[in-house]
Design an enzyme around this catalytic site. Structure first.
Site, PDB file in Angstrom:
ATOM      1  N   ASP A   1       0.829  -1.210   0.000  1.00 51.41           N
ATOM      2  CA  ASP A   1       0.000   0.000   0.000  1.00 51.41           C
ATOM      3  C   ASP A   1       0.868   1.266   0.000  1.00 51.41           C
ATOM      4  O   ASP A   1       2.014   1.250   0.465  1.00 51.41           O
ATOM      5  CB  ASP A   1      -0.901   0.030   1.238  1.00 51.41           C
ATOM      6  CG  ASP A   1      -1.944  -1.075   1.197  1.00 51.41           C
ATOM      7  OD1 ASP A   1      -2.218  -1.586   0.101  1.00 51.41           O
ATOM      8  OD2 ASP A   1      -2.466  -1.414   2.280  1.00 51.41           O
TER       9      ASP A   1
HETATM   10  N1  URA Z   1      -1.558  -5.972   3.727  1.00 49.25           N
HETATM   11  C1  URA Z   1      -2.012  -4.716   3.772  1.00 49.25           C
HETATM   12  O1  URA Z   1      -3.064  -4.449   4.339  1.00 49.25           O
HETATM   13  N2  URA Z   1      -1.293  -3.762   3.159  1.00 49.25           N
HETATM   14  C2  URA Z   1      -0.118  -4.004   2.535  1.00 49.25           C
HETATM   15  O2  URA Z   1       0.506  -3.069   2.021  1.00 49.25           O
HETATM   16  C3  URA Z   1       0.347  -5.319   2.516  1.00 49.25           C
HETATM   17  C4  URA Z   1      -0.397  -6.295   3.114  1.00 49.25           C
END
Ligand code: URA
Length: 277
Positions: A105
């Site tokens: 993310d």
């Molecule tokens: N899970 C999440 O919620 N975000 C990420 O960036 C990776 C795994």
């Protein structure tokens, strides 16, 4: 060394391994002038001459594997339609076109693998290969043992039940706590949604392991090339998981080649004075 014909074609960058199998089955591939239609055929790339549609294969480009420590505030793709900073901004000096293996993310940090090996990347990402990914997360509040057991057994999210996770308590403070969570899937925002489900939103998330790779001491925003040993470990994951899937061995079963062991901390470590939590 003898290698399967479809692998030689895929490694040359001409096609994926599956497409190479189609090319072979369609009679479009010759080895030393003879059409070969048998998929298991092994050849020696140093000795045998392979042509596809009458053209020699180009020599395989060098395999490149990069481990990047993505900071938050960067999109984990190579470009962004919204014009935000991307991981391309962090890859100055890499002269080869590499692709990220999976996503993180915008506000997440940590280990990203990049490679020019498309087939290997696809296998590592495929849900049926269950490559473990471990996240160090800071969450609001402190989970009780029942909530941890729920996460470990799988929770019902809007896109289905999650596969069993491994959760390790790291430390707790007054209002927040730190956990290490290992999952074997790669759904969007999965860890955040799992923790939201048990009522403890994620405040910070760092990927610290991906299959056999660990983030180690690569600084935020920096990258390094994998060592030969690491690259071989990645290839071994793909080979062994492919074999398990072919033989119908379930991930996590005693026979599986890749297993996630419980790291062992059942209790919370004492919060250190002045710690960031
Ligand atoms: N899970 C999440 O919620 N975000 C990420 O960036 C990776 C795994």
């Amino acid at each position: 060394m003898e290698v399967r014909l479809q692998k030689v074609i895929a490694d040359s960058g001409l096609s994926s391994r599956r497409k190479a199998e189609t090319l072979i089955a369609e009679g479009r591939v010759t080895v030393n002038g003879q059409v070969v239609r048998e998929l298991g055929t092994k050849i020696d790339p140093a000795r045998d001459h392979v042509k596809v549609d009458g053209r020699h294969l180009k020599p395989a480009p060098p395999q490149v594997f990069i481990l990047l420590n993505k900071p938050k505030g960067y999109v984990s793709s190579l470009s962004d339609p919204e014009g935000r900073p991307t991981i391309t901004d962090l890859l100055g000096g890499v002269g080869v076109r590499v692709f990220p293996v999976g996503r993180l993310d915008y506000d997440s940090e940590g280990l990203m693998l990049l490679t020019n090996q498309g087939a290997l990347a696809q296998t590592l990402l495929h849900p049926r290969y269950h490559v473990p990914k471990t996240y160090l997360i800071k969450v609001k509040g402190v989970l009780n043992d029942e909530q941890i057991a729920d996460l470990e057994q799988g929770v019902e999210l809007e896109d289905g039940r999650t596969k069993p996770a491994v959760v390790r308590k790291v430390r707790k403070a007054e209002e927040n706590s730190w956990l290490e969570v290992t999952i074997h899937e790669g759904r969007n925002h999965q860890v955040k949604r799992m923790l939201e489900h048990v009522g403890h939103p994620v405040l910070k998330l760092t990927r610290v392991r991906f299959g056999p790779l660990t983030l180690g001491d690569v600084s935020l925003g920096q990258y390094r090339y994998l060592t030969d040993r690491e690259a071989n470990a990645l290839r071994a994951v793909v080979t062994s998981r492919t074999k398990d899937v072919e033989e119908g061995v379930a991930p996590g079963s005693p026979k599986a080649s890749v297993r996630t062991r419980r790291a062992g901390t059942r209790g919370w470590a004492k919060a250190k004075k002045g710690h960031r939590a």
